[in-house]
Design an enzyme around this catalytic site. Structure first.
Site, PDB file in Angstrom:
ATOM      1  N   ASN A   1     -13.104   3.791  -2.201  1.00 33.99           N
ATOM      2  CA  ASN A   1     -12.192   2.863  -2.200  1.00 33.99           C
ATOM      3  C   ASN A   1     -12.993   2.155  -0.601  1.00 33.99           C
ATOM      4  O   ASN A   1     -12.905   2.161   0.322  1.00 33.99           O
ATOM      5  CB  ASN A   1     -10.729   3.434  -1.529  1.00 33.99           C
ATOM      6  CG  ASN A   1      -9.934   2.186  -1.132  1.00 33.99           C
ATOM      7  OD1 ASN A   1     -10.461   1.034  -1.211  1.00 33.99           O
ATOM      8  ND2 ASN A   1      -8.483   2.194  -1.232  1.00 33.99           N
TER       9      ASN A   1
ATOM     10  N   HIS B   1      -9.020   1.254  -5.757  1.00 34.35           N
ATOM     11  CA  HIS B   1      -8.185   0.340  -4.876  1.00 34.35           C
ATOM     12  C   HIS B   1      -6.490   0.918  -5.268  1.00 34.35           C
ATOM     13  O   HIS B   1      -6.162   1.031  -6.189  1.00 34.35           O
ATOM     14  CB  HIS B   1      -8.310  -1.089  -5.161  1.00 34.35           C
ATOM     15  CG  HIS B   1      -9.524  -1.643  -4.733  1.00 34.35           C
ATOM     16  ND1 HIS B   1     -10.134  -1.909  -3.923  1.00 34.35           N
ATOM     17  CD2 HIS B   1     -10.606  -1.813  -5.753  1.00 34.35           C
ATOM     18  CE1 HIS B   1     -11.289  -2.357  -3.832  1.00 34.35           C
ATOM     19  NE2 HIS B   1     -11.770  -2.273  -5.214  1.00 34.35           N
TER      20      HIS B   1
ATOM     21  N   TYR C   1       0.941  -1.314  -0.053  1.00 39.43           N
ATOM     22  CA  TYR C   1      -0.026  -0.153   0.072  1.00 39.43           C
ATOM     23  C   TYR C   1       0.871   1.180  -0.091  1.00 39.43           C
ATOM     24  O   TYR C   1       0.429   2.255   0.176  1.00 39.43           O
ATOM     25  CB  TYR C   1      -0.957   0.014   1.109  1.00 39.43           C
ATOM     26  CG  TYR C   1      -1.851  -1.091   1.381  1.00 39.43           C
ATOM     27  CD1 TYR C   1      -2.950  -1.245   0.322  1.00 39.43           C
ATOM     28  CD2 TYR C   1      -1.933  -2.231   2.239  1.00 39.43           C
ATOM     29  CE1 TYR C   1      -3.753  -2.433   0.403  1.00 39.43           C
ATOM     30  CE2 TYR C   1      -2.828  -3.304   2.167  1.00 39.43           C
ATOM     31  CZ  TYR C   1      -3.666  -3.296   1.271  1.00 39.43           C
ATOM     32  OH  TYR C   1      -4.530  -4.418   1.298  1.00 39.43           O
TER      33      TYR C   1
HETATM   34  O1  CA2 Z   1      -5.692  -1.521  -2.483  1.00 38.68           O
HETATM   35  C1  CA2 Z   1      -6.755  -1.051  -1.862  1.00 38.68           C
HETATM   36  O2  CA2 Z   1      -6.834  -0.064  -1.871  1.00 38.68           O
HETATM   37  C2  CA2 Z   1      -7.797  -2.065  -1.133  1.00 38.68           C
HETATM   38  O3  CA2 Z   1      -9.138  -1.578  -1.127  1.00 38.68           O
HETATM   39  C3  CA2 Z   1      -7.312  -1.942   0.538  1.00 38.68           C
HETATM   40  C4  CA2 Z   1      -8.018  -2.990   1.536  1.00 38.68           C
HETATM   41  C5  CA2 Z   1      -7.966  -4.171   0.746  1.00 38.68           C
HETATM   42  O4  CA2 Z   1      -8.971  -5.234   1.641  1.00 38.68           O
HETATM   43  C6  CA2 Z   1      -8.572  -4.481  -0.671  1.00 38.68           C
HETATM   44  O5  CA2 Z   1      -8.297  -5.708  -0.999  1.00 38.68           O
HETATM   45  C7  CA2 Z   1      -7.818  -3.329  -1.661  1.00 38.68           C
HETATM   46  C8  CA2 Z   1      -7.207  -2.952   2.800  1.00 38.68           C
HETATM   47  C9  CA2 Z   1      -7.089  -1.734   3.390  1.00 38.68           C
HETATM   48  C10 CA2 Z   1      -6.383  -1.784   4.653  1.00 38.68           C
HETATM   49  O6  CA2 Z   1      -5.920  -0.888   5.157  1.00 38.68           O
HETATM   50  C11 CA2 Z   1      -4.628  -0.966   5.237  1.00 38.68           C
HETATM   51  C12 CA2 Z   1      -4.171   0.188   6.216  1.00 38.68           C
HETATM   52  C13 CA2 Z   1      -2.755   0.292   6.532  1.00 38.68           C
HETATM   53  C14 CA2 Z   1      -1.782  -0.535   6.150  1.00 38.68           C
HETATM   54  C15 CA2 Z   1      -2.329  -1.563   5.332  1.00 38.68           C
HETATM   55  C16 CA2 Z   1      -3.689  -1.683   4.989  1.00 38.68           C
END
Ligand code: CA2
Length: 149
Positions: free
Chosen positions: A75, A101, A24
């Site tokens: 998102n 995403h 990310y």
């Molecule tokens: O890639 C994206 O923007 C996602 O929507 C992010 C989601 C994931 O479940 C989708 O498959 C793709 C996860 C967001 C989790 O947030 C985080 C926050 C801090 C560090 C890592 C992830």
């Protein structure tokens, strides 16, 4: 006519930049919001940028967007894969919707690969990192302008 855009962010995105930087990136959601605000200021667009960890709150904000926004960028994060309530709310929004995403969900594991919400979106942007937010603003503005003209 000034364009009004709403960007909604789903669960855990408030922690962006704090975990899994290899997927990310290391930019915080606050930084993303600032970059979006800087972009829309130059483009003369009004932007509402919100994040919630709660499905019902996101549904409420999608309903609010019906009244104030020409286009919606969402998102949905973890709600992408199972939320009928967000799907239904998106179907009720009459303007263009960009599902966004940060990561390329198609290149990921089974859980993250299939967004159930894409069928309710006008278009999907994924895999561009946090630049995807700017690309989504450009796309939403283009679609909303084309629709209004
Ligand atoms: O890639 C994206 O923007 C996602 O929507 C992010 C989601 C994931 O479940 C989708 O498959 C793709 C996860 C967001 C989790 O947030 C985080 C926050 C801090 C560090 C890592 C992830």
């Amino acid at each position: 006519m000034t364009l009004n855009l709403t960007i909604l962010n789903g669960p855990n995105l408030n922690l962006l930049g704090e975990r899994e930087p290899e997927i990310y990136g290391s930019t915080s959601l606050r930084d993303v919001e600032q970059a979006c605000n800087a972009y829309v200021k130059k483009a003369g667009i009004n932007l509402t940028f919100l994040q919630s960890n709660h499905e019902g709150v996101l549904v409420d904000w999608i309903q609010d967007a019906r009244l104030i926004a020409d286009a919606l960028i969402i998102n949905p994060a973890g709600y992408s894969f199972h939320s009928g309530a967000i799907f239904d709310a998106m179907k009720i929004f009459s303007g263009p919707i960009i599902e966004l995403h940060i990561s390329n969900i198609h290149a990921r594991d089974d859980l993250h690969r299939h967004s159930k919400l894409s069928a309710a979106a006008t278009g999907v942007i994924c895999g561009l990192g946090t630049y995807g937010y700017i690309a989504a603003i450009q796309a939403a503005a283009h679609l909303a302008t084309a629709k209004n003209s």
